[in-house]
Design an enzyme around this catalytic site. Structure first.
Site, mmCIF file in Angstrom:
data_model
loop_
_atom_site.group_PDB
_atom_site.id
_atom_site.type_symbol
_atom_site.label_atom_id
_atom_site.label_comp_id
_atom_site.label_asym_id
_atom_site.label_seq_id
_atom_site.Cartn_x
_atom_site.Cartn_y
_atom_site.Cartn_z
ATOM 1 N N GLY A 53 -20.248 -11.344 30.741
ATOM 2 C CA GLY A 53 -20.345 -10.257 31.693
ATOM 3 C C GLY A 53 -21.282 -10.580 32.895
ATOM 4 N N CYS A 107 -5.433 -2.303 24.672
ATOM 5 C CA CYS A 107 -4.078 -1.721 24.882
ATOM 6 C C CYS A 107 -4.207 -0.208 24.446
ATOM 7 C CB CYS A 107 -2.980 -2.401 24.057
ATOM 8 S SG CYS A 107 -1.591 -1.811 24.365
ATOM 9 N N ILE A 158 -4.491 -6.823 36.259
ATOM 10 C CA ILE A 158 -3.285 -7.957 36.326
ATOM 11 C C ILE A 158 -2.195 -7.250 35.269
ATOM 12 C CG2 ILE A 158 -2.851 -10.246 35.336
ATOM 13 C CD1 ILE A 158 -4.840 -10.308 37.715
ATOM 14 N N THR A 162 -13.918 -5.771 30.639
ATOM 15 C CA THR A 162 -14.243 -5.158 32.085
ATOM 16 C C THR A 162 -14.504 -3.622 32.043
ATOM 17 O OG1 THR A 162 -11.907 -4.825 32.463
ATOM 18 C CG2 THR A 162 -12.585 -6.610 33.439
ATOM 19 N N LYS A 181 -5.850 -17.252 28.544
ATOM 20 C CA LYS A 181 -5.202 -16.219 29.032
ATOM 21 C C LYS A 181 -4.517 -15.202 27.942
ATOM 22 C CE LYS A 181 -3.723 -12.975 31.619
ATOM 23 N NZ LYS A 181 -4.563 -11.924 32.052
ATOM 24 N N GLY A 182 -4.647 -13.984 27.990
ATOM 25 C CA GLY A 182 -4.494 -13.129 26.640
ATOM 26 C C GLY A 182 -3.060 -13.248 26.337
ATOM 27 N N THR A 221 -15.682 -14.306 35.761
ATOM 28 C CA THR A 221 -15.305 -14.137 37.079
ATOM 29 C C THR A 221 -15.872 -15.373 37.978
ATOM 30 O OG1 THR A 221 -15.454 -11.911 36.977
ATOM 31 C CG2 THR A 221 -15.869 -12.635 39.190
ATOM 32 N N LEU A 276 -2.133 -7.984 32.119
ATOM 33 C CA LEU A 276 -1.661 -8.934 30.854
ATOM 34 C C LEU A 276 -0.605 -9.966 31.358
ATOM 35 C CD1 LEU A 276 -3.768 -9.182 28.611
ATOM 36 C CD2 LEU A 276 -3.949 -6.840 29.611
HETATM 37 C C1 LIG Z 1 -8.633 -11.550 36.500
HETATM 38 C C2 LIG Z 1 -8.944 -11.177 35.122
HETATM 39 C C3 LIG Z 1 -8.066 -11.302 33.996
HETATM 40 C C4 LIG Z 1 -8.681 -10.788 32.826
HETATM 41 N N1 LIG Z 1 -7.449 -10.849 31.727
HETATM 42 C C5 LIG Z 1 -8.134 -10.939 30.369
HETATM 43 C C6 LIG Z 1 -7.245 -11.015 29.167
HETATM 44 O O1 LIG Z 1 -6.185 -11.271 29.327
HETATM 45 N N2 LIG Z 1 -7.794 -10.720 27.941
HETATM 46 C C7 LIG Z 1 -9.059 -10.175 27.939
HETATM 47 O O2 LIG Z 1 -9.467 -10.293 26.856
HETATM 48 N N3 LIG Z 1 -9.984 -10.285 28.980
HETATM 49 C C8 LIG Z 1 -9.677 -10.422 30.274
HETATM 50 N N4 LIG Z 1 -10.340 -10.291 31.241
HETATM 51 C C9 LIG Z 1 -11.768 -10.008 31.041
HETATM 52 C C10 LIG Z 1 -12.706 -11.240 30.806
HETATM 53 O O3 LIG Z 1 -12.238 -12.252 29.907
HETATM 54 C C11 LIG Z 1 -14.196 -10.925 30.566
HETATM 55 O O4 LIG Z 1 -14.342 -10.049 29.586
HETATM 56 C C12 LIG Z 1 -14.589 -9.954 31.797
HETATM 57 O O5 LIG Z 1 -14.106 -10.449 33.162
HETATM 58 C C13 LIG Z 1 -16.310 -9.935 32.050
HETATM 59 O O6 LIG Z 1 -16.814 -11.425 32.213
HETATM 60 P P1 LIG Z 1 -17.161 -11.725 33.747
HETATM 61 O O7 LIG Z 1 -17.966 -10.695 34.381
HETATM 62 O O8 LIG Z 1 -18.027 -12.899 33.481
HETATM 63 O O9 LIG Z 1 -15.897 -11.979 34.349
HETATM 64 C C14 LIG Z 1 -9.912 -10.698 32.516
HETATM 65 C C15 LIG Z 1 -10.873 -10.682 33.461
HETATM 66 C C16 LIG Z 1 -10.506 -10.956 34.757
HETATM 67 C C17 LIG Z 1 -11.503 -10.865 36.040
#
Ligand SMILES: Cc1cc2nc3c(=O)[nH]c(=O)nc-3n(C[C@H](O)[C@H](O)[C@H](O)COP(=O)(O)O)c2cc1C
Length: 303
Positions: free
Chosen positions: A243, A129, A70, A193, A44-45, A266, A72
């Site tokens: 993604g 950010c 969320i 995202t 987690k970030g 996800t 961060l």
């Molecule tokens: C609930 C949630 C929290 C996320 N938190 C972070 C984060 O803290 N730092 C980050 O770089 N990406 C974060 N992401 C983005 C994911 O790491 C990823 O880039 C994005 O969800 C695309 O991949 P996926 O379609 O397989 O989920 C978050 C995504 C989700 C769904």
């Protein structure tokens, strides 16, 4: 086949990693499979100080995906190192720290601290950010700001590989990739995202308290493939693609367009054991298709 891949000196036993924010601090997923099986995990970030995140609700469903805002939320870099890192099998799987800060100097301090910690194999820099002093523009949406953050992190991370994570919310992702690679990024990961919203016609309210959030999941896979493909044409560093990955075939699609490794996001929420199963499914599919080496297959899309 030898499933190992190398990301700028970081050796992974296979190309399957888990994406930041979707796999906690890794520890929470120990009960669903062997963490050692994964090529790597991105936690987690982490920010310098703990963050509470945005108000609830901060998750909403979307067709073939989800939205999150969320904000961060995290326990802070020091707590992660002191309380969680030692619980991870970092000798056997790569633990990547995802960094989040709102100024280049804060990024640099975070990078200096994390790069000194035994057990962290690489840094992934989340440049999503908003830079408030530049009118709220995200670092990752302005090539010169993205480059400045990359340089600041590289200057303070010693030998540790630095992966810069790109946002798809730009007109030209290839030029963003070039900017961070020119500034010293050892690898890039994409995509974060997609900027999105969800509203309720009956209550006349947005479904996220933050109104706007990030779309992830299978809905974004075609966008992610396009981005990885464009970035692969533009830069010469390893690419980590993500993604909407929900199958071994999806993993191969990302490698076909130029990724060296992938991250699963996800899908971890839908099935917490998914990433572990994916490692086996990928090995079986590679055998079935007669793929003999990642170097041969990577980027071999015929257009
Ligand atoms: C609930 C949630 C929290 C996320 N938190 C972070 C984060 O803290 N730092 C980050 O770089 N990406 C974060 N992401 C983005 C994911 O790491 C990823 O880039 C994005 O969800 C695309 O991949 P996926 O379609 O397989 O989920 C978050 C995504 C989700 C769904």
């Amino acid at each position: 086949m030898d499933m190992r891949v190398n990301i700028a000196g970081l050796e992974l036993s296979n190309p399957v990693m888990t994406a930041s924010g979707t796999f906690g601090y890794g520890v929470e997923f120990k009960r669903y499979g062997q963490l050692e099986k994964l090529g790597g995990m991105v936690v987690k970030g982490l920010s310098l100080e703990p963050r509470a995140g945005n108000p609830m609700p901060r998750i909403a469903d979307a067709p073939a995906g989800m939205l999150n805002a969320i904000g961060l939320q995290n326990i802070g870099a020091r707590n992660f190192v002191e309380k969680r890192l030692k619980l991870l099998p970092w000798g056997e799987t790569a633990v990547v720290a995802n960094l989040y800060a709102c100024s280049a100097s804060e990024f640099a301090d975070l990078a200096a601290y994390l790069s000194e910690q035994e057990g962290i194999a690489a840094l992934e820099v989340n440049i999503s950010c908003p830079n408030v002093s530049s009118g709220g523009v995200l670092f990752g949406q302005d090539p010169s700001m993205a480059a400045a953050v990359t340089r600041a992190v590289k200057d303070r991370s010693g030998e540790m590989p630095v992966i810069v994570k790109l946002t798809p919310n730009v007109t030209d992702i290839a030029s963003m990739a070039k900017a961070v690679v020119d500034a010293g990024a050892d690898a890039v990961s994409l995509i974060n995202t997609l900027s999105a919203m969800s509203v309720d016609a009956r209550t006349r309210k947005p479904r996220l308290a933050n109104v706007i959030g990030g779309l992830s999941g299978p809905a974004i896979k075609p966008v992610a493939l396009r981005c990885v493909w464009q970035v692969a044409q533009a830069v010469d560093v390893p690419i980590i693609g993500m993604g909407g990955i929900t199958s071994a075939e999806d993993v191969l699609e990302f490698i076909l367009v130029g990724a060296t490794a992938v991250q699963v996001g996800t899908a971890n929420f839908i099935r917490p054991d998914f990433a572990f199963r994916l490692v086996d499914e990928l090995a079986a599919l590679v055998d079935e298709l007669g793929i003999e080496s990642w170097d041969d297959y990577r980027g071999s899309l015929q257009v």
